[in-house]
Design an enzyme around this catalytic site. Structure first.
Site, PDB file in Angstrom:
ATOM      1  N   HIS A 111     -51.757 -28.789  49.023  1.00  0.00           N
ATOM      2  CA  HIS A 111     -52.828 -28.405  49.944  1.00  0.00           C
ATOM      3  C   HIS A 111     -52.538 -28.945  51.352  1.00  0.00           C
ATOM      4  O   HIS A 111     -52.717 -28.240  52.338  1.00  0.00           O
ATOM      5  CB  HIS A 111     -54.181 -28.950  49.456  1.00  0.00           C
ATOM      6  CG  HIS A 111     -54.856 -28.092  48.452  1.00  0.00           C
ATOM      7  ND1 HIS A 111     -54.452 -28.035  47.137  1.00  0.00           N
ATOM      8  CD2 HIS A 111     -55.924 -27.261  48.568  1.00  0.00           C
ATOM      9  CE1 HIS A 111     -55.244 -27.207  46.482  1.00  0.00           C
ATOM     10  NE2 HIS A 111     -56.148 -26.716  47.327  1.00  0.00           N
ATOM     11  N   HIS A 150     -54.866 -37.165  44.755  1.00  0.00           N
ATOM     12  CA  HIS A 150     -53.638 -37.539  45.445  1.00  0.00           C
ATOM     13  C   HIS A 150     -53.720 -38.947  45.997  1.00  0.00           C
ATOM     14  O   HIS A 150     -54.806 -39.447  46.298  1.00  0.00           O
ATOM     15  CB  HIS A 150     -53.348 -36.588  46.618  1.00  0.00           C
ATOM     16  CG  HIS A 150     -52.815 -35.271  46.199  1.00  0.00           C
ATOM     17  ND1 HIS A 150     -51.556 -35.107  45.680  1.00  0.00           N
ATOM     18  CD2 HIS A 150     -53.377 -34.038  46.203  1.00  0.00           C
ATOM     19  CE1 HIS A 150     -51.361 -33.835  45.388  1.00  0.00           C
ATOM     20  NE2 HIS A 150     -52.464 -33.166  45.694  1.00  0.00           N
TER      21      HIS A 150
END
Length: 177
Positions: A111, A150
């Site tokens: 992303h 993440h």
């Protein structure tokens, strides 16, 4: 592997800091929305819209973005499947992911890579939007940390991947056309 242990400890401590507060559910609601803006649908819509409606740079914008993604995606896939870095919640029972990621591994953040790629392309062709695009990309990267999927270094490496892929594509497209 001992050389990356301090980085891994810092990553874990940062994730615990970001996710270990009483407002994390509220922050996750906003982060989920921000993260969704980086799912890819808007990139396609933006690219096609610019191509169709901007006679000045539309085709170059679309070509540069398309080439940049053609560079970024294989590197992203290769890195994910080579490093096989586990996601934050797998490192500590104190960490919780607020979404289910689309793949198994965390390094790099796709992303974030895509967001910085688009921010770089936007910034090149539309300099007045550069700062806003970079801020939006940074928010997407931060949202991935705040959603618990993440680590900080995943996001930093994703940003570097997106920036460099876009720059390579821009250099090629602008040289050829």
């Amino acid at each position: 592997m001992r050389t990356i242990e301090p980085i891994a400890r810092m990553d874990l401590a940062f994730s615990l800091f970001c996710l270990g507060h009483r407002f994390n559910a509220q922050v996750a609601r906003v982060s989920r929305w921000v993260s969704r803006t980086g799912d890819g649908h808007l990139y396609l819509l933006l690219g096609v819209s610019v191509w169709l409606f901007d006679d000045t740079v539309g085709k170059l914008f679309f070509a540069a973005a398309l080439l940049a993604f053609a560079i970024e995606l294989p590197i992203y896939w290769l890195a994910k499947n080579s490093f096989k870095r586990r996601r934050p919640e797998e490192f500590s029972n104190l960490l919780h992911a607020f979404i289910t990621p689309s793949d198994r591994y965390s390094l790099p953040s796709g992303h974030t890579a895509a967001a910085f790629l688009m921010a770089t392309i936007i910034g090149h062709f539309y300099p007045g939007w550069h700062d806003a695009a970079l801020m939006w990309a940074a928010f997407i990267g931060a949202s991935r940390i705040l959603l618990g999927v993440h680590f900080l270094t995943d996001v930093v490496i994703g940003a570097a991947l997106g920036l460099s892929s876009a720059q390579i594509a821009l250099n090629y497209v602008l040289d050829k056309f």
